[in-house]
Every structure is written in structure tokens, then in C-alpha cells.
Design an enzyme around this catalytic site. Sequence first.
Site, short mmCIF file in Angstrom:
data_model
loop_
_atom_site.label_atom_id
_atom_site.label_comp_id
_atom_site.label_asym_id
_atom_site.label_seq_id
_atom_site.Cartn_x
_atom_site.Cartn_y
_atom_site.Cartn_z
N ASP A 127 0.87 -1.33 0.26
CA ASP A 127 -0.55 -0.32 0.09
C ASP A 127 0.87 1.06 -0.08
O ASP A 127 1.53 1.38 1.35
CB ASP A 127 -1.10 0.03 1.19
CG ASP A 127 -2.01 1.45 1.08
OD1 ASP A 127 -1.48 2.48 0.74
OD2 ASP A 127 -2.55 1.24 2.11
N LYS A 141 2.38 11.25 -2.87
CA LYS A 141 1.73 10.24 -3.96
C LYS A 141 0.74 11.63 -4.39
O LYS A 141 0.25 11.74 -6.58
CB LYS A 141 1.42 9.60 -3.27
CG LYS A 141 -0.10 8.65 -3.74
CD LYS A 141 -0.49 8.17 -2.70
CE LYS A 141 -2.16 7.79 -4.06
NZ LYS A 141 -2.03 5.95 -2.35
N GLU A 170 -7.83 0.30 -4.40
CA GLU A 170 -6.99 0.44 -2.54
C GLU A 170 -9.05 -0.48 -2.36
O GLU A 170 -8.75 -1.70 -1.38
CB GLU A 170 -7.11 1.58 -2.38
CG GLU A 170 -5.59 1.40 -2.81
CD GLU A 170 -5.56 2.94 -2.23
OE1 GLU A 170 -5.48 4.06 -1.71
OE2 GLU A 170 -3.51 3.76 -2.45
N ASP A 191 -13.34 4.70 1.64
CA ASP A 191 -11.79 5.02 1.88
C ASP A 191 -11.36 6.53 1.59
O ASP A 191 -10.94 7.26 0.52
CB ASP A 191 -11.12 4.39 0.71
CG ASP A 191 -9.53 4.08 0.89
OD1 ASP A 191 -8.82 4.86 1.30
OD2 ASP A 191 -9.02 3.59 -0.26
#
Lengths: 175, 619
Positions: free
Chosen positions: B25, B87, B184, B206
Site C-alpha cells: 500500500d 503521492k 485500494e 476510503d
Amino acid sequence: MNLNSDYFTLFGLKQQFAVDTAALDAAYRQIQSQVHPDRFAQASDTEKRLALQWATHANEAYQTLKHPISRGRYLLQLAGVDTAEEQNTAMPTAFLMAQMEWREAIEEAQAGHNVSQLEKLSAALHDDSQALIEQLADCLDHHPDLPQAALLVRKLRFLDKLEQDISDAIEGLLF
Amino acid sequence: MALLQIAEPGLSTAPHQHRLAVGIDLGTTHSLVASVRSGIASALPDARGRVLLPSVVHYREDQGVDVGYDARACQTQDPHNTIVSVKRFMGRGLADLPDASSLPYQFVDGPGMVELQTRAGRKSPVQISADILKALKIRAEATLGGELTGAVITVPAYFDDAQRQATKDAAKLAGLNVLRLLNEPTAAAIAYGLDNASEGVYAVYDLGGGTFDISILKLSRGVFEVLATSGDSALGGDDFDQRIFCWMLQTANLSQLSDSDTRLLLTHARTAKESLTEHEEALIQAVLSDGRWIELTLTQDLFNDMTKTLVEKTLLPVRRALRDARLQVGDIKGVVLVGGATRMPHIRKAVAEFFGQTPLTNLDPDQVVALGAAMQANVLAGNKVDDDWLLLDVIPLSLGLETMGGLVEKVIPRNSTIPTARAQEFTTFKDGQTAMAIHVVQGERELVSDCRSLARFELRGIPPMVAGAARIRVSFQIDADGLLSVSARELSSGVEASISVKPSYGLTDEQIAHMLTDSLSHVKDDIAARKLREAIIDAESLIATTENALQADGDLLAGEERSRIDNAIAALRSAITAQATVAINQATSRLNTVTGDFAAARMDRNIRRALAGQKITDL
């Protein structure tokens, strides 16, 4: 079984408009469980490419057979009839008049920011589509009349476009 | 009683070698790596027992690179060379970063993607992410005790093509064999679904450090089918910190902060946010670099108030995903919360109110994505599991083409199940036209300028004809990673039009090779040795799968075809023995070629068997 088999054969279904959706779903899943690229993550490049082609093909086939308009269009295509939806936009006058009324109603609801009215229109349109789909089933399975079936597919395409426009309008107001 | 092990007919009776595979992850604030060991997925800790690795990279003065906690400790003193939340920059141009001016970095607008000026030179987000991935790879190999077969890397479901490509590039750069990019929320669903043996329609909410995803999935008999996904790839826990930070500036009447003070206060903002999960109020005390003392008290009510709009912002994609799935709130059987930011009580409350039910939180929201990814990696690596499952995922954003007047014509609608492909025919506009420009975009808006540019390419070598006579068929393929590739052909003449795809983002293989060379020269690794090792791994894996296939379905082959394959295997074996990289790669590709018809015949047999309602294992 190869990539050129027709979609009905692929899923082991009878070539007709009426479809047992549970059987379609089950066959689709069975096939994907064999051909999906996840099954070939460690395989040779050749097998990976093949898996990608097959899984893509199965998705395309499933989507085509799952939705009544594309299923009808596909059956006509197999029978050698091109629905020519892009070129052939000639429609009976009454149908075109109804279209204009729909458009006006949508624009009115949109201008008034009336989402619930748009939802109502969408539901009404859905009912109209269902009626046409029943006629389409009749023209394809019971009393074969392919030209009439092609006209029904073209009509349904119009209604589908309207439903999409309503959906876009609702999204435009909500989001 | 011990269970008897019985091998599958036709398959090798040698004990199955467990292949080392991991799920990673790669998060905005934290990253982690997990693996399935003895049938159980668990996150792998570092030497000090910590599973979370802060996604922070520090380029040191002595040319060394720190990743994780050590790097995070440097963010206040050395903000320019300490990259946090990289990210957010993946696959993004400078124009895509609205808060760039408030970040303590020196951005350089690189080709397609921003780059950051550090003391280690200009670094692209791909390189910085690769540094994080390398740290996790080293951790995994040390813990598992061997070289990894491959990794599943998770990405936000709402990541577009450029962001996905950048992630895959980063993994390749880190020397990982990417088995799959996995969304994800889907990874979380695997971890939850398999844990609870669930059936029905579930929503996965999420909220990570920098991204928000919502996915609606149908779980039934081992199939995870994503019905719709939506989100916001620039909304996450970081934004909540930012709100607190702005409130601090306002309340303490601060302006023109230095970069290190900015970083300091952002860190305090984050600590305050986390503290408010457990406490009614948080005390913020800080000393700025000029000696000024800041002391503020933030109450939960005030915090909830200042972040209310952010919470509401997450509910829009939720509504959109439900609409796209043609479902009502009442159809949702369970709601799963994923991502550290979902620990915030007012998020939980808002989600519970929206869905009219208490969300599931029994798995650690920080770990659940990595755990699901590890389970998927284990299956993809070919390790046998008791109950197999199938994932059917979708693309999050529509794919379109630029048409006249800067408008977008949708080619593949959002939420199409992947892999998928669509072909579109084009014709020439002028007599004798021999080239044509095609612009592929991703997004839902009508105007090209409002969508993300994915690729521009020119079709050349179209035979000169009168306007409208040429028929060019352009095929768009989206693979199981959600990545696009394009090919084109002129139909009327049969001429294969040459095609040069210029990805607006993403790296070419040469660029990756170049970066790899750069990074390897630092650690003085031997590139040739690495290439040979990779070639041998590929070759051995191909030999193994081919031999398994021959044992299972060898009866499909005529004698001549069989001996062609046997010869190709023998040739590949001797190339491996000779340790000759080029010869190995050639023999690998030869074996790939001669097994083409065999692979197609096996696929046909498997489909027939599946349709006959029999599992291969029953035969």
C-alpha cells in the site's frame, strides 16, 4: 471456442432475444474465472496476451447481451440487418413530436433546478422503453419482423439518449 | 488428524514451492508491505516492530537517502530536501497542484509531470516513490528471507491513467515485478469479504491521507464485482491538517512563514487532528524559528465546524457512485471504512448517517488495504489457496477523444469492467491527407480543456485518397491494471498506419532504463548481472508454466508441434546454462512464439469445461 464465436454460443445460450439473466451471469463468471488476466499473472507473454483478449471479449459479449437494446441490435446484426442508427434517423412524425415534448419537459425541469421532476421524467421514460422492449421481443422471437425490429432499436436508441440527457442534467444539478 | 495431500491429476507431484509475493500500500502519508505466510496475511514490521512506514523521503547532505521515520524527523530542519506526501504529485503537472505555492518545495515543471529540486538533483515523483518502494522491498526480502516473485501495488480507485502509469513506473524503478495494480477499496473488500464470508452489495469508503475513493461492490460466491467507483484524487486527511493550519495562521495572526515554520505548524496540525479522535480538545504549543511562542486550543466542535465542507465533499462521489450503480442507500448491506482519516469521529458519524447503519471497522483501517493486496499477490503469484476468488474491477473515468471544436467524444464510459477495448473509425478531412492527429483524454467533462490529456499521437502513412475515403480504425485497450494502450490500422487499403503514441505523462522504457542506470550507479550494482538475473527468472518461470501446461493438456498437440515446443525448451535451457542474457531472451521469446497455438487450444478447452459446469479440478 474462439474469439470469433458469436456471443450466444460463447455463453452457451440460445440465439434469441429472451435471455435467462441468471444463466448469462453464471456463464459470464465461469468464463471470466478461466480467462481473466489474474489467472495468468505468472504465465508466458503469449498466454497473457491471449487472456487479455479473451477477458476483453467476454466483457464486451456480456455487456452486449445484458442490455436489451444492444442485445436486439446484435441479434439483428447476426441476421444480416444493420440498424444504421447513425445514418438512418428518419422516424415516424408522431415519435418525433413525442421526442420534442420530452426535450421541452427536460429543459423546463432543468431550468427550474427541479431534480425530483427530472427523476419522474426518467421513470416515465423508463416505462416507455420497457413497452418498446416488449415489442422488440415480439418482433425478434415470436413474430419475426426484422425491419420493424430495426426501427424499434432505433427508437430505443433515441429514448436511451434522452435518459442519458436526464441523467446528465441531474448530475449537473447535484454535483 | 493430518490431512492427506493429493496432487491434482496431470500436475507435477513435486511439493509446491511457495513463491514470495507481497502487497504494497503506497500511501500518501504511510506505506506498508504485507504478505501471506502460512495462509494468513499480515503486515511486515521493521526491525523495531513498526509496520507503518511514513511516506517521507529525505535526501541527505552525504548523498544518502533516508525513508520513513528518520526522514520524517528531518522535515522541519530540512524541508526542501524532505519530501512528504509525494503521492499527491504522481502524474501531475504544476498546473494541477493548486496548493503548490504553500508547499515548501522547489517545483520544476518537468515534461508532463512536476519535478522537485533537491540537493540530490531534480527528482520526479516517480523516483521519490521508488525510494519508498525500495525500502519496503528490502524490508520484505529481509523478513521473508528471499527474493520476491512479485508485488501487487495498490492505487486509489480514482487514479487516472497518468497516476497509475506513474505508480507502475515507480515500482519497476524499485526493481519490483508488478503482478497487478489493484484499486485500494477493492483490496480492502478482499480483506473484509474473505474474512467475514460476506454476500451482497457493500460500499467501501476510503479516505486516505491524500485521496478519497468510494467503491460499490457486489460480493457473491467468490466473485468481487465492482459495480461503480468514484472519488476525488486530491482530497484526504492532509486537507484536514491544512484547515487546522490555516486556522492557526488566522488565530495567531501569522503571515509570511518560513518553509520550516510551515512544516512545523503542519506537523502540529496533524498531531492536533489525531488527538481530537480521542479527546474533546487539543492543545497546540510551538516555538517558531524567530522565537515566537504559539499556544492555541482547538476543540472538537471547532474542528468539526472548520472541516464540515470537506466531509460533505466526500458524500458527493458517494451519491454519484450509487447513481452509477443504479442503487439506493437501502440496497447497501454493509459499509466498510478504510484509511487512517476515517478514524475521525465526525467522518464516522457522517457516513453512518448517510447509509443509515454503523460502518464496519473491525479491521485496522491503516492495514486493511495492504492485507487485501497481499492476499491477491499470493493468488497471482500462483500459490494455492483453499478458496479462490475472481476480481472484476472497473475504470473510474471515461475515456474520450478530442473532436472538432475542442469537444470530447466518449469512447469508453466510466465504470466499464476491465479489461476492455473499443475501436473507433476515423476518416480523412482533406483530399490526399496522409496524416491525422488524435488526442486521447480522460474525464467526464464535455470540453477537452476540462479533461486530463492522456496521449497525443499522429497516424502517418495513410495512403492518399479523396477526403472521406480512408477508413482508419483506432483501437483502445485498457488492461487489467487500468492502463491504456492504442493501436491503429487503415482499413480500406489494408495499410498498417504507423503510430507514435506520445504519452502526456508516463515514462518510456528508455527513460526508466536511464533512471535505473542512474540510481544503480550510485550503489555500484552491476547492471549486466541484474539483467541476466531477470532474464533467467523470466526464462525459468516460462519453462515451468510450459511444462505444467504440457502435462495437463499435452494431448492437444500433434507430434510435430510437440517436438517444436520441446526443442524450444531445450534451447532455452542451454541458453540459461550458458548464462548469455541476449540468447536467453531470444530463446524465451521463441518459446513464447511456438506455444501460441497451444495456449489458444488450452484456453478453448478450459472455457468448454467451465461452461459444461465442471471445474477443471473435477475432471
